[in-house]
Design an enzyme around this catalytic site. Sequence first.
Site, mmCIF file in Angstrom:
data_model
loop_
_atom_site.group_PDB
_atom_site.id
_atom_site.type_symbol
_atom_site.label_atom_id
_atom_site.label_comp_id
_atom_site.label_asym_id
_atom_site.label_seq_id
_atom_site.Cartn_x
_atom_site.Cartn_y
_atom_site.Cartn_z
ATOM 1 N N GLY A 218 -7.880 25.948 9.595
ATOM 2 C CA GLY A 218 -8.163 25.076 10.752
ATOM 3 C C GLY A 218 -9.532 24.429 10.677
ATOM 4 C CD GLU B 210 -13.563 -4.280 -7.303
ATOM 5 O OE1 GLU B 210 -13.616 -5.449 -7.748
ATOM 6 O OE2 GLU B 210 -13.190 -4.016 -6.150
ATOM 7 C CB THR C 129 -16.981 -3.685 0.921
ATOM 8 O OG1 THR C 129 -15.686 -3.090 0.878
ATOM 9 C CG2 THR C 129 -18.039 -2.585 0.858
HETATM 10 C C1 LIG Z 1 -12.125 -0.118 3.171
HETATM 11 C C2 LIG Z 1 -11.659 -1.299 2.389
HETATM 12 C C3 LIG Z 1 -12.583 -2.083 1.702
HETATM 13 C C4 LIG Z 1 -12.168 -3.213 1.006
HETATM 14 N N1 LIG Z 1 -13.102 -4.029 0.420
HETATM 15 C C5 LIG Z 1 -12.711 -5.234 -0.085
HETATM 16 C C6 LIG Z 1 -13.675 -6.195 -0.516
HETATM 17 O O1 LIG Z 1 -14.893 -5.946 -0.505
HETATM 18 N N2 LIG Z 1 -13.243 -7.407 -0.960
HETATM 19 C C7 LIG Z 1 -11.911 -7.728 -0.996
HETATM 20 O O2 LIG Z 1 -11.581 -8.835 -1.388
HETATM 21 N N3 LIG Z 1 -10.970 -6.830 -0.595
HETATM 22 C C8 LIG Z 1 -11.334 -5.619 -0.128
HETATM 23 N N4 LIG Z 1 -10.399 -4.704 0.314
HETATM 24 C C9 LIG Z 1 -8.983 -5.089 0.251
HETATM 25 C C10 LIG Z 1 -8.168 -4.296 -0.770
HETATM 26 O O3 LIG Z 1 -8.527 -4.654 -2.070
HETATM 27 C C11 LIG Z 1 -6.692 -4.554 -0.451
HETATM 28 O O4 LIG Z 1 -6.415 -3.885 0.762
HETATM 29 C C12 LIG Z 1 -5.767 -4.069 -1.557
HETATM 30 O O5 LIG Z 1 -5.910 -4.863 -2.704
HETATM 31 C C13 LIG Z 1 -4.297 -4.086 -1.128
HETATM 32 O O6 LIG Z 1 -3.936 -5.311 -0.559
HETATM 33 P P1 LIG Z 1 -3.192 -5.347 0.863
HETATM 34 O O7 LIG Z 1 -3.981 -4.513 1.815
HETATM 35 O O8 LIG Z 1 -2.942 -6.752 1.230
HETATM 36 O O9 LIG Z 1 -1.815 -4.599 0.628
HETATM 37 P P2 LIG Z 1 -0.466 -5.262 0.113
HETATM 38 O O10 LIG Z 1 -0.712 -6.111 -1.071
HETATM 39 O O11 LIG Z 1 0.251 -5.871 1.280
HETATM 40 O O12 LIG Z 1 0.338 -3.975 -0.367
HETATM 41 C C14 LIG Z 1 1.057 -3.114 0.510
HETATM 42 C C15 LIG Z 1 1.817 -2.099 -0.337
HETATM 43 O O13 LIG Z 1 2.743 -2.786 -1.196
HETATM 44 C C16 LIG Z 1 2.518 -2.384 -2.526
HETATM 45 N N5 LIG Z 1 2.784 -3.504 -3.445
HETATM 46 C C17 LIG Z 1 2.311 -4.773 -3.369
HETATM 47 N N6 LIG Z 1 2.739 -5.488 -4.422
HETATM 48 C C18 LIG Z 1 3.491 -4.647 -5.186
HETATM 49 C C19 LIG Z 1 4.193 -4.779 -6.414
HETATM 50 N N7 LIG Z 1 4.204 -5.926 -7.105
HETATM 51 N N8 LIG Z 1 4.878 -3.708 -6.894
HETATM 52 C C20 LIG Z 1 4.846 -2.530 -6.227
HETATM 53 N N9 LIG Z 1 4.192 -2.342 -5.063
HETATM 54 C C21 LIG Z 1 3.520 -3.375 -4.554
HETATM 55 C C22 LIG Z 1 1.058 -1.999 -2.594
HETATM 56 O O14 LIG Z 1 0.801 -1.178 -3.709
HETATM 57 C C23 LIG Z 1 0.901 -1.296 -1.259
HETATM 58 O O15 LIG Z 1 1.348 0.028 -1.380
HETATM 59 C C24 LIG Z 1 -10.782 -3.546 0.965
HETATM 60 C C25 LIG Z 1 -9.856 -2.732 1.623
HETATM 61 C C26 LIG Z 1 -10.264 -1.639 2.335
HETATM 62 C C27 LIG Z 1 -9.243 -0.832 3.070
#
Ligand SMILES: Cc1cc2nc3c(=O)[nH]c(=O)nc-3n(C[C@H](O)[C@H](O)[C@H](O)COP(=O)(O)OP(=O)(O)OC[C@H]3O[C@@H](n4cnc5c(N)ncnc54)[C@H](O)[C@@H]3O)c2cc1C
Length: 381
Positions: A341, A243, A159
């Site tokens: 809609g 946060e 972000t």
């Molecule tokens: C618009 C946007 C803004 C963002 N801004 C920032 C930012 O400023 N800085 C930053 O660092 N990040 C940022 N993020 C990243 C965000 O924090 C991550 O996308 C989020 O933490 C999930 O990580 P991932 O996308 O790798 O999903 P993954 O970790 O791959 O997870 C995929 C799925 O698996 C599930 N899962 C994973 N581990 C487990 C577990 N142990 N038990 C059960 N389920 C599990 C998750 O809940 C999810 O449903 C942003 C994301 C978005 C979309």
Amino acid sequence: MERTLFEPEHDLFRESFRKFLDQHVAPNHAEWEEQGIVDRAVWLEAGKQGFLGMAMPEEYGGGGVKDFRYNAIVAEESVRGQYSGLGFALHNDVIAPYLLELANEEQKQRWLPGFCSGEIITAIAMTEPGTGSDLQGIKTRAVRDGDDWVLNGAKTFITNGINADIVIVVAQTDPEKGAMGFSLLVVERDMPGFERGRNLDKLGLKAQDTAELSFTDVRVPAANLLGQEGAGFIHLMQNLPQERLSIAVMAAAAMEACLDMTIQYVRDRKAFGKPIGTFQNTRFVLAELATKTTAVRVLVDRFIEDLNNGKLSVEDAAMAKWWSTEEQVELIDRCLQLHGGYGYMKEYPIAKAYMDARVQTIYGGTTEIMKEIIGRSLKLS
Ligand SMILES: Cc1cc2nc3c(=O)[nH]c(=O)nc-3n(C[C@H](O)[C@H](O)[C@H](O)COP(=O)(O)OP(=O)(O)OC[C@H]3O[C@@H](n4cnc5c(N)ncnc54)[C@H](O)[C@@H]3O)c2cc1C
């Protein structure tokens, strides 16, 4: 429900922030959505009017008041106006505590005045293409070389990623020490080897720049280490509750705004010769949603008080985050249904709310990770 959280000075602050939004954001937000990023000028104006760094000491140009109610007002009013491009909540709610608590005097003098004036826009980079929830999987690596750290790696979903002038990067500094082998390094805009990738094309939050960042042999001066070497995760754990509460604050405000706009809509829209609000189904759905909105409001306001009193635990913040955002997503979906809609048309605010809301259960730690945190605290095994 009448809120008892605020004092008259907060009401004045809210009024002036609303004016700022009307004058400097409302006329431009649609254009920013087209361009995928807000103009930096809005940051400067926000800084000038005192909406950045309310908690920062006055000597650096801040408001000098550590009171999360001001942060909540900025987040709430931005959500109510659907100005989802403003990255102020990330700056004020997420980054400010890191700089306030961890920066040394020399770093404060370098960064805080710009933070408060809007000349320095901030970001935090934890997530990588290969790891998000599992932060221990971070591969970005910094190796000490003389007076510098040499940083290599890639981050994604950041972000303010395009506009940011400083980025707090979570990097591995000692792979042999496991969780105690991560540190926070502040990377500045013009450091050679620091590049921005794509401004990512998202489902919602269209005016917010969310970017990929890459670091190739970036020489980060040792003077840019934030907090203690090896204590990166401890610093993250200390700051993540605020946060997460900030995300819950946005969820509560979005629920209220969407409920209001839907009540108005069902009063006006007619079917079978009468307003759709007169159908029992509509009344029951809205009665349920009004109850849930009130419940979320009570919880969030109480936790804002707890945060101000230094009593918000990691588990409390996780509860607020997962529950309020799941309720938000469900409420907006049901409100959209009541719009028929028209609810599917982008020109209707409920459609925009729907698109902006979806990420709320994902960023800042997913619903599943929040439940893991709470579950662990219950000592079930
Ligand atoms: C618009 C946007 C803004 C963002 N801004 C920032 C930012 O400023 N800085 C930053 O660092 N990040 C940022 N993020 C990243 C965000 O924090 C991550 O996308 C989020 O933490 C999930 O990580 P991932 O996308 O790798 O999903 P993954 O970790 O791959 O997870 C995929 C799925 O698996 C599930 N899962 C994973 N581990 C487990 C577990 N142990 N038990 C059960 N389920 C599990 C998750 O809940 C999810 O449903 C942003 C994301 C978005 C979309």
